[in-house]
Every structure is written in C-alpha cells, then in structure tokens.
Design a protein around this motif. Sequence first.
Motif, PDB file in Angstrom:
ATOM      1  N   THR A 252      12.317  -7.552  -1.757  1.00 43.66           N
ATOM      2  CA  THR A 252      12.267  -8.688  -0.787  1.00 43.66           C
ATOM      3  C   THR A 252      10.968  -9.310  -1.069  1.00 43.66           C
ATOM      4  N   VAL A 253      10.834 -10.716  -1.153  1.00 45.44           N
ATOM      5  CA  VAL A 253       9.482 -11.296  -1.149  1.00 45.44           C
ATOM      6  C   VAL A 253       8.420 -11.208  -0.358  1.00 45.44           C
ATOM      7  N   LEU A 254       8.905 -10.939   1.083  1.00 45.84           N
ATOM      8  CA  LEU A 254       7.810 -10.899   2.112  1.00 45.84           C
ATOM      9  C   LEU A 254       7.736  -9.416   2.173  1.00 45.84           C
ATOM     10  N   GLY A 255       8.563  -8.410   1.859  1.00 49.11           N
ATOM     11  CA  GLY A 255       8.271  -7.154   1.921  1.00 49.11           C
ATOM     12  C   GLY A 255       6.797  -6.398   1.429  1.00 49.11           C
ATOM     13  N   PRO A 256       6.434  -6.762   0.427  1.00 48.10           N
ATOM     14  CA  PRO A 256       5.222  -6.194   0.021  1.00 48.10           C
ATOM     15  C   PRO A 256       4.226  -6.498   0.808  1.00 48.10           C
ATOM     16  N   LEU A 257       4.014  -7.784   1.363  1.00 47.19           N
ATOM     17  CA  LEU A 257       2.998  -7.960   2.339  1.00 47.19           C
ATOM     18  C   LEU A 257       2.887  -7.428   3.751  1.00 47.19           C
ATOM     19  N   LEU A 258       4.406  -7.293   4.311  1.00 45.55           N
ATOM     20  CA  LEU A 258       4.432  -6.682   5.469  1.00 45.55           C
ATOM     21  C   LEU A 258       4.256  -5.036   5.277  1.00 45.55           C
ATOM     22  N   GLY A 259       4.531  -4.760   4.341  1.00 44.57           N
ATOM     23  CA  GLY A 259       4.342  -3.220   3.924  1.00 44.57           C
ATOM     24  C   GLY A 259       2.943  -2.665   3.756  1.00 44.57           C
ATOM     25  N   THR A 260       2.247  -3.646   2.904  1.00 45.04           N
ATOM     26  CA  THR A 260       0.610  -3.311   2.711  1.00 45.04           C
ATOM     27  C   THR A 260      -0.003  -3.284   4.037  1.00 45.04           C
ATOM     28  N   ALA A 261       0.448  -4.473   4.769  1.00 40.47           N
ATOM     29  CA  ALA A 261      -0.424  -4.546   6.324  1.00 40.47           C
ATOM     30  C   ALA A 261      -0.073  -3.480   7.041  1.00 40.47           C
ATOM     31  N   LEU A 262       1.090  -3.082   7.270  1.00 42.07           N
ATOM     32  CA  LEU A 262       1.532  -2.023   8.213  1.00 42.07           C
ATOM     33  C   LEU A 262       0.991  -0.675   7.833  1.00 42.07           C
ATOM     34  N   MET A 263       0.992  -0.385   6.701  1.00 40.30           N
ATOM     35  CA  MET A 263       0.547   0.884   6.029  1.00 40.30           C
ATOM     36  C   MET A 263      -1.180   0.853   5.974  1.00 40.30           C
ATOM     37  N   PHE A 264      -1.781   0.027   5.692  1.00 41.35           N
ATOM     38  CA  PHE A 264      -3.149  -0.366   6.212  1.00 41.35           C
ATOM     39  C   PHE A 264      -3.556  -0.027   7.309  1.00 41.35           C
ATOM     40  N   TYR A 265      -3.021  -0.579   8.189  1.00 41.74           N
ATOM     41  CA  TYR A 265      -3.341  -0.432   9.604  1.00 41.74           C
ATOM     42  C   TYR A 265      -2.815   1.035  10.212  1.00 41.74           C
ATOM     43  N   LEU A 266      -1.687   1.263   9.624  1.00 48.80           N
ATOM     44  CA  LEU A 266      -1.280   2.854  10.119  1.00 48.80           C
ATOM     45  C   LEU A 266      -2.253   4.000   9.705  1.00 48.80           C
ATOM     46  N   ILE A 267      -3.052   3.752   8.467  1.00 46.73           N
ATOM     47  CA  ILE A 267      -3.841   4.531   7.928  1.00 46.73           C
ATOM     48  C   ILE A 267      -5.439   4.323   8.864  1.00 46.73           C
ATOM     49  N   ASP A 268      -5.648   3.050   8.891  1.00 48.06           N
ATOM     50  CA  ASP A 268      -6.800   2.841   9.600  1.00 48.06           C
ATOM     51  C   ASP A 268      -6.921   3.235  11.240  1.00 48.06           C
ATOM     52  N   LEU A 269      -5.678   3.063  11.765  1.00 43.64           N
ATOM     53  CA  LEU A 269      -5.702   3.371  13.250  1.00 43.64           C
ATOM     54  C   LEU A 269      -5.460   5.093  13.465  1.00 43.64           C
ATOM     55  N   SER A 270      -4.920   5.745  12.605  1.00 48.93           N
ATOM     56  CA  SER A 270      -4.648   7.016  12.777  1.00 48.93           C
ATOM     57  C   SER A 270      -5.840   7.824  12.359  1.00 48.93           C
ATOM     58  N   SER A 271      -6.747   7.191  11.397  1.00 48.87           N
ATOM     59  CA  SER A 271      -8.118   7.944  11.057  1.00 48.87           C
ATOM     60  C   SER A 271      -9.077   7.843  12.098  1.00 48.87           C
ATOM     61  N   SER A 272      -8.951   6.821  13.012  1.00 52.00           N
ATOM     62  CA  SER A 272      -9.756   6.867  13.972  1.00 52.00           C
ATOM     63  C   SER A 272      -9.553   7.823  15.211  1.00 52.00           C
ATOM     64  N   VAL A 273      -8.128   8.344  15.244  1.00 51.02           N
ATOM     65  CA  VAL A 273      -7.991   9.521  16.215  1.00 51.02           C
ATOM     66  C   VAL A 273      -7.703  10.795  15.804  1.00 51.02           C
ATOM     67  N   THR A 274      -7.507  11.122  14.333  1.00 48.63           N
ATOM     68  CA  THR A 274      -7.300  12.290  13.823  1.00 48.63           C
ATOM     69  C   THR A 274      -7.588  12.530  12.387  1.00 48.63           C
ATOM     70  N   THR A 275      -8.109  13.701  11.987  1.00 51.43           N
ATOM     71  CA  THR A 275      -8.433  13.798  10.594  1.00 51.43           C
ATOM     72  C   THR A 275      -7.096  14.110   9.550  1.00 51.43           C
ATOM     73  N   ALA A 276      -6.090  14.255  10.482  1.00 54.04           N
ATOM     74  CA  ALA A 276      -4.847  14.318   9.562  1.00 54.04           C
ATOM     75  C   ALA A 276      -4.003  13.014   9.587  1.00 54.04           C
ATOM     76  N   SER A 277      -4.611  12.150   9.101  1.00 55.51           N
ATOM     77  CA  SER A 277      -4.214  10.692   8.860  1.00 55.51           C
ATOM     78  C   SER A 277      -2.881  10.587   7.984  1.00 55.51           C
ATOM     79  N   GLN A 278      -3.093  11.459   6.824  1.00 51.41           N
ATOM     80  CA  GLN A 278      -1.909  11.528   5.895  1.00 51.41           C
ATOM     81  C   GLN A 278      -0.509  12.162   6.583  1.00 51.41           C
ATOM     82  N   ALA A 279      -0.809  13.074   7.694  1.00 47.60           N
ATOM     83  CA  ALA A 279       0.348  13.609   8.275  1.00 47.60           C
ATOM     84  C   ALA A 279       0.942  12.558   9.121  1.00 47.60           C
ATOM     85  N   VAL A 280       0.219  11.492   9.470  1.00 49.55           N
ATOM     86  CA  VAL A 280       1.013  10.750  10.244  1.00 49.55           C
ATOM     87  C   VAL A 280       1.713   9.542   9.355  1.00 49.55           C
ATOM     88  N   VAL A 281       0.977   9.310   8.198  1.00 47.93           N
ATOM     89  CA  VAL A 281       1.712   8.609   7.131  1.00 47.93           C
ATOM     90  C   VAL A 281       2.838   9.168   6.605  1.00 47.93           C
TER      91      VAL A 281
END
Length: 309
Positions: A252-281
């Motif tokens: 999909t044309v828009l998929g890469p942009l959406l996926g990059t944004a979601l994964m970026f903020y998923l890592i960013d937000l989970s890193s602020s509350v836990t050291t196990a951010s990769q487990a959240v991912v």
Amino acid sequence: MRMLALHLGVLAVLAAAQFLLPAYHHTNAARIMVLAVYAIGYNIAFGYTGLLSLGHALFFAAGMYATGLLVDRGGEPWLALLAGLVAGGAVAGAVGLLALRTAGPAFMIVTLMFAQAFHLAILYWGGFTGGDEGFTLSGAARRLGPLDLADPTTRYFVALALVSVAMLGTLALVRSRLGRVLVAVRENEERTRMLGYDTFRAKLLALMLSGLASGAAGSTYGLMFGYVGGSFAAIQYSILPLIWVLMGGAGTVLGPLLGTALMFYLIDLSSSVTTASQAVVGAALIGLILFAPRGILGTLRERGLRGLP
C-alpha cells in the motif's frame, strides 16, 4: 482521482502540522517522514515485488556515507546529496545482479551478507569512516544553498518535500505498466515469465528504485540531523523498514508512512515507562499477525477499501 485526492490530503495534513506541533513532536515528525521514505523504498521491493530483503541497511547507509563523507571533506552539499541518491541506486543494482540469481530464503541471506560486509568494512576502516562512533557534520556542511537544514522549519519542509515525491512517485509507479508487472511477479513469477515478461529485469528495476529511495533517505537523514554513523548499516536498520511496512500494510502506498509513525511512537512512549520497550514492540507485532496479518491498511483494503493502492 479519489486516490490521488486521498494522498494529497495526507500531505496537506502533514504540511499543516508544521504550524501546530510542539517542538519535540515537530522534530519527530521530520524524522518520521525521512524514515518513511526509506520504508517506501523497501515497500517497492517487498510489498509490490515480493523481494524479502535483509540488506536494505546497505542502501540506506551507502547514501548516507556517500553524502556525509563528501560534505565532511568540503564537497558541495547539493552534489553530495545527489551522490548519495545515486549511490543507493547503484549499490542496489550491483547487489541485485548477483542476489537476484537466487530466490526465497537464499535471496534474503545473500542480501544480509552484503549488508553485513559493508557494516564490517565501515568498522574496519574506522579512520576514514568514523567507525561505530561515526562523525558529525558542521553547520556549513548542512546548507543547501539558501536552505539551512539545521533550522527546524526548513528541515521539516525538506522532509515533507522528500516524502511527497516518494509517495506520489510510488502512486504513479503502481498505476503504471511496470507497477502491474511487479505485482504480477509477486503473485506468480513463473506465470508472468510465461506471458513473455523479463522477470529478472523487472525485479532488478524494482530493487534499483528501492535502493534509490533508500539512498535518498539515508543521505537526507545524515544532512538533516548532522550525524553519520556505522549503526545505520547494522542489521537493525534492515529489520526496521520490514517492521514498518508490515505494520502499515505491505503493498500500500500510505502503509509505510503509517507504520513508521506508529512504530516510532510505540517505541518512544514505551521507552518512557519501561526498560523493556522491545517486549512491547514484540507484543504489538504478535497482535498484528493475529488480527491484521496484512497490516493496518492492507486489512482495511481487504475488508472494504478495495481501491486503496
């Protein structure tokens, strides 16, 4: 026309966000847009052509180092930026001539080997490349004529221009004859070959276009944020675009942009509350596989948005 209006609308929202986002998210948005171009390049190879690569960090880093080394040694930034773009496409073409003689898991392993060899070369010749620590670019090296990429507003609009070209270019590609051949190769390469198409040439073109976009993203990222380092050539940066594309929706044309944004903020937000951010991912990816195996936009297209490119 509806699809074109949809994509232009997304770009208009990104343009308006420049005036609304606070400083932290403003910088993040610029970073996401450049990384989304990298994901868009990966999507051309994987999402539309079916080439599962684990070596795209090679193309991203080739563009970054071609640009970074030239401007660090006094080269003209505009020419260095062009050199980075060409480096990504040329390296992808050279790798493709060899790697595309294989298929499936063998192709994945060969691309991984090329990327790892480049990463090790960066570390070995650390005196020239900066090694794993890398090197920073001066403010003068980050000026593209009147454009100062150290300025947040300029940086944002350069990132927006880059993602606009990549997104609309991909939209044009998938609507073209070549794009339809690439999708045919993904769906059934043998039948496509029987119809008279040169599938090797089509896959090589797809990989070169993918490398071109990846190299452009790498060279722009280095100039925008003033840093070039060996970590960008590591295996992590080959896996990240795969995750971004899978989350947003491969093919999909828009998929890469959406996926990059979601994964970026998923890592960013989970890193602020836990050291196990990769487990959240990891949990997010498991949920994606279970409930939306075609990615977010891929699943929406399957369930109703039939015309989504």
